[in-house]
Design a protein around this motif. Structure first.
Motif, PDB file in Angstrom:
ATOM      1  N   ILE A 180     -10.375  -1.546   1.099  1.00  0.00           N
ATOM      2  CA  ILE A 180      -9.262  -2.493   0.993  1.00  0.00           C
ATOM      3  C   ILE A 180      -8.695  -2.801   2.370  1.00  0.00           C
ATOM      4  O   ILE A 180      -8.399  -3.960   2.688  1.00  0.00           O
TER       5      ILE A 180
ATOM      6  N   ASP B  58      -7.591  -0.167  -5.780  1.00  0.00           N
ATOM      7  CA  ASP B  58      -8.431   0.947  -5.333  1.00  0.00           C
ATOM      8  C   ASP B  58      -9.112   1.669  -6.486  1.00  0.00           C
ATOM      9  O   ASP B  58     -10.064   2.435  -6.279  1.00  0.00           O
TER      10      ASP B  58
ATOM     11  N   SER C 116      -2.292  -1.008  -3.854  1.00  0.00           N
ATOM     12  CA  SER C 116      -3.411  -0.061  -3.806  1.00  0.00           C
ATOM     13  C   SER C 116      -3.050   1.093  -2.892  1.00  0.00           C
ATOM     14  O   SER C 116      -2.081   1.028  -2.128  1.00  0.00           O
ATOM     15  N   ARG C 117      -3.852   2.129  -2.964  1.00  0.00           N
ATOM     16  CA  ARG C 117      -3.804   3.143  -1.919  1.00  0.00           C
ATOM     17  C   ARG C 117      -4.470   2.528  -0.675  1.00  0.00           C
ATOM     18  O   ARG C 117      -5.269   1.589  -0.802  1.00  0.00           O
TER      19      ARG C 117
ATOM     20  N   GLU D  74      -7.063   2.630   0.953  1.00  0.00           N
ATOM     21  CA  GLU D  74      -8.470   3.034   1.052  1.00  0.00           C
ATOM     22  C   GLU D  74      -9.227   2.122   2.021  1.00  0.00           C
ATOM     23  O   GLU D  74      -8.866   0.963   2.232  1.00  0.00           O
TER      24      GLU D  74
ATOM     25  N   SER E   4       0.849  -1.197   0.000  1.00  0.00           N
ATOM     26  CA  SER E   4       0.000   0.000   0.000  1.00  0.00           C
ATOM     27  C   SER E   4       0.877   1.236   0.000  1.00  0.00           C
ATOM     28  O   SER E   4       2.018   1.223   0.481  1.00  0.00           O
TER      29      SER E   4
ATOM     30  N   ASP F 282     -16.876  -0.567  -4.500  1.00  0.00           N
ATOM     31  CA  ASP F 282     -16.252  -0.980  -3.239  1.00  0.00           C
ATOM     32  C   ASP F 282     -16.651  -2.398  -2.844  1.00  0.00           C
ATOM     33  O   ASP F 282     -15.843  -3.148  -2.285  1.00  0.00           O
TER      34      ASP F 282
END
Length: 749
Positions: A457, A419, A451-452, A454, A312, A424
């Motif tokens: 996640i 992300d 991913s970021r 978020e 991440s 979602d």
């Protein structure tokens, strides 16, 4: 294979091509008549005197209209005086029709001309003649109907009547051939007796040809023995089909066709054409992190059950570059199972609809022993595209992998930018299913995921037992290590610019590099955007670097501030300082309009399609994008899609606090696009837009090239996304008179 080429004087030149060099070509299907042009007639120059020359001329002219230089006609492209050539041609005929770009069926017994002037049903008379055409009774025309992807029917006057897709119902009723067979489903999926039934009532001039015309239908090769008689030829065909090896060979030849039935996102793999210019990590950068990832892949971490590695990081910290590096290394080691790079607003890679089926298709190529398992699953499931994510995962990925009998090496799935998957709930579902890979016994499947950080996640990862995943937070790496890597990146890129423009050997200098590293504040996206901006300056590269160094604060602030600074700098620089205040405002408004529309598009468009959708001039688009190459991927080809270099630019423009005067109101941008879509559709849509003359025809039944010709990309975009833009603008369809008028006029189109 011998193909014909039309010359400017109307003559025809036969040219022979070998398998690897065959160009795109059209192919003719017809009934033989009494005066057909032979290969010898072509060579002797006597072909024009024969009645059959008109068909050849028609085929050549139609091919030219379709942009094809070469075409093939059986009467004159085979030298029938050579028994060896004739045998090779008949055994290759199905494949030649199958590989043709277009197949034109010339129906000499179907006319579109009206009978009596008073006959009110004259426009429909061709359909009754079509149903009665003798073309449907001939033996050779069966493979000519089934093999090609594109089959178009023409009257004796040369008028197009329709194609295999638009006329499939009529063809089904005439021939009894299932519609699924007409829609390119591989013929091996139909029983042997059923395929023989399709040919039962068809006739050929020579008895043996009734059998020889079926070689391609059953995917077999046989020597031709004219004179053996119809019964003997049929017996030899049955014996070939009944051999135990036939089923295996047929099954093997159909695997690729079956795998093509899986919905696939073409842009998903790390090495997709659209990603070819995206970089991997430079040598001697990200050394410790990459080693940790490789150790995890090899199971050296001592935690063999950790099947997921989650990397991440904040926007712009280089996650995708690391993903590409990992994917390429795994690919070189033959350990990459599949890769999927999500990208917000980029069609099939912006959502999960084709995620698992794309992985399945790639896995089938990476693990040959898996192909049969996946193909078996496809055969059992008729409606692959509409399956739930659960069924896609279990039937086409987890199930086939779990049924592998021999123990396999470990394989890696690389999933980048999860992300950017737009739903979602789908994100959480994907994480849940990927964790099930731990249950596999004959193959070890590792999932490398970026991913970021978020919320969906983070929660999805939290639901997976800690012992089954390994996490790494990219922005927690020691700043000194990140600065070292960014320094190497800047040194490499600026060194190329120095060589390109023959700058001094010591440019940009150690102090300038040190300052740039300080300004980057740990963000690779800042460094890469800065390098692109300097490179786009060309001979003014030195001056652009100086301006950046002078314009940036030497004080260390939050990374986002420095990213804001470079984006603002590029945008301000794109508006000429020589403009008057009024001209600057007008240029700024145009920039916000075009850029704002670009960043909220729900699927990428080319610059040429974008200008037609927004109803702005080519000059406005070109001048707006002219100095924005450092933040936008703007192809030289105006029909290739326009893209953001990094999604952080979208976040920047949509944040009023970050971009000031360049702020884009997201709801207003969606409202403008909804309006543009409605206006474009009102102008472009009409009844039977593709001139098919067959109500009820589905889009999937229309030739792709014909669909593109009648509905250009911007019109297709408008039809697909106007409602979503309207919803995201916060408006209701009932609010606008323009929407109401559009629905009244075009809803049924």
């Amino acid at each position: 294979m011998r193909l014909l080429q039309s010359n400017s004087d109307g003559s025809l030149t036969p040219t022979e091509f070998f398998e690897d060099d065959i160009p795109e070509y059209a192919i003719l299907s017809h009934r033989w008549g009494p005066e057909e042009v032979t290969f010898r007639d072509l060579i002797d120059g006597t072909s024009k005197a024969k009645a059959g020359y008109n068909k050849i001329q028609f085929c050549g002219e139609q091919a030219r209209r379709d942009g094809l230089e070469y075409f093939w006609v059986d009467t004159c492209c085979i030298d029938k005086s050579s028994s060896a050539e004739l045998s090779e041609a008949i055994n290759s005929m199905f494949r030649w029709y199958q590989k043709a770009a277009r197949c034109y069926v010339y129906l000499s017994d179907v006319s579109i001309r009206k009978g009596k002037a008073s006959d009110t049903s004259a426009e429909c008379t061709w359909e009754s003649a079509f149903r009665a055409s003798k073309w449907f009774t001939r033996g050779w025309t069966l493979q000519e109907l089934l093999a090609p992807r594109s089959v178009e029917f023409f009257s004796r006057e040369g008028n197009r009547l329709g194609d295999k897709a638009t006329l499939e119902q009529q063809i089904n009723e005439i021939t009894g051939i299932p519609i699924t067979a007409l829609r390119e489903q591989h013929l091996s999926q139909f029983g042997i007796d059923e395929r023989f039934l399709w040919a039962k009532s068809r006739q050929t001039t020579r008895g043996e040809d009734k059998t020889y015309s079926l070689l391609g239908i059953f995917d077999v090769h046989m020597p031709l023995i004219y004179g053996e008689g119809e019964a003997k030829a049929f017996q030899r065909l049955r014996e070939t089909i009944d051999k135990p090896s036939y089923t295996l060979v047929s099954s093997s030849s159909s695997k690729k066709d079956l795998l093509r039935q899986l919905p696939n996102a073409d842009k998903a793999p790390y090495n997709a054409y659209d990603r070819q210019d995206e970089p991997a990590c430079l040598p001697n950068t990200r050394v410790d992190l990459l080693q940790e990832i490789y150790d995890w892949i090899d199971g050296k971490d001592g935690q063999d059950e950790r099947c997921i590695f989650w990397l991440s990081g904040l926007a712009g910290t280089g996650k995708s570059t690391i993903s590409r590096t990992v994917a390429r290394r795994c690919s070189e080691q033959k350990r990459l199972g599949a890769s999927f790079f999500f990208s917000k607003g980029d069609g099939d890679v912006s959502h999960a609809g084709k995620f698992f089926t794309s992985l399945a298709q790639q896995l089938a190529k990476s693990i040959p022993s898996l192909q049969r398992q996946i193909c078996d699953a496809i055969v059992k499931q008729s409606d692959v595209a509409n399956l739930s994510l659960l069924d896609q995962w279990r039937q086409f990925v987890l199930g086939p992998l779990s049924r592998l009998e021999e123990r396999q090496q470990s394989y890696v799935l690389v999933i980048d930018a999860l992300d950017e998957c737009k739903d979602d709930n789908d994100v959480r579902t994907i994480l849940k299913f990927l964790a099930e890979a731990r249950s596999l016994e004959t193959v070890r499947l590792r999932v490398f995921l970026t991913s970021r950080p978020e919320i969906p996640i983070r929660h999805g990862i939290r639901d997976i037992p800690q012992a089954e995943h390994q996490d790494f937070v990219l922005h927690d790496i020691q700043p000194s290590i990140i600065d070292h890597d960014i320094s190497l990146f800047l040194e490499d890129n600026l060194g190329r610019i120095r060589q390109e423009w023959t700058l001094e050997s010591n440019w940009p200098g150690e102090e300038a590099l040190r300052q740039l590293v300080l300004y980057a504040c740990g963000l690779f996206i800042w460094a890469s955007t800065t390098c692109r901006f300097i490179r786009e300056g060309k001979r003014f590269a030195r001056q652009r670097l100086d301006v950046i160094l002078q314009g940036s604060s030497s004080a260390v602030t939050v990374p986002e501030k420095h990213l804001n600074d470079i984006y603002l700098f590029v945008l301000k620089h794109s508006i000429s300082s020589d403009y008057s205040d009024e001209e600057k405002k007008e240029a700024c408004d145009m920039l916000k309009h075009i850029l704002g529309s670009t960043i909220v598009l729900l699927s990428p468009l080319s610059t040429s399609a974008l200008k037609r959708l927004l109803q702005v001039s080519k000059e406005d688009v070109d001048s707006t994008f002219n100095d924005l190459h450092s933040i936008l991927d703007i192809p030289n080809d105006p029909v290739r899609q326009l893209r953001l270099h990094h999604p952080s630019f979208r976040d920047f423009l949509l944040s009023k606090d970050r971009c000031g005067d360049f702020w884009v109101d997201e709801k207003e941008a969606h409202q403008r696009l909804a309006t543009n879509c409605i206006q474009l559709m009102s102008q472009a849509l009409k009844k039977d837009i593709c001139d098919i003359h067959a109500p009820g025809t589905r889009t999937s039944q229309v030739e792709s090239s014909h669909l593109q010709e009648c509905t250009p990309p911007e019109v297709q975009y408008a039809c697909l996304y106007w409602v979503q833009h309207l919803q995201r603008s916060g408006s209701q369809a009932s609010d606008g008179e323009e929407v109401h008028q559009f629905l009244q006029a075009h809803l049924l189109h």
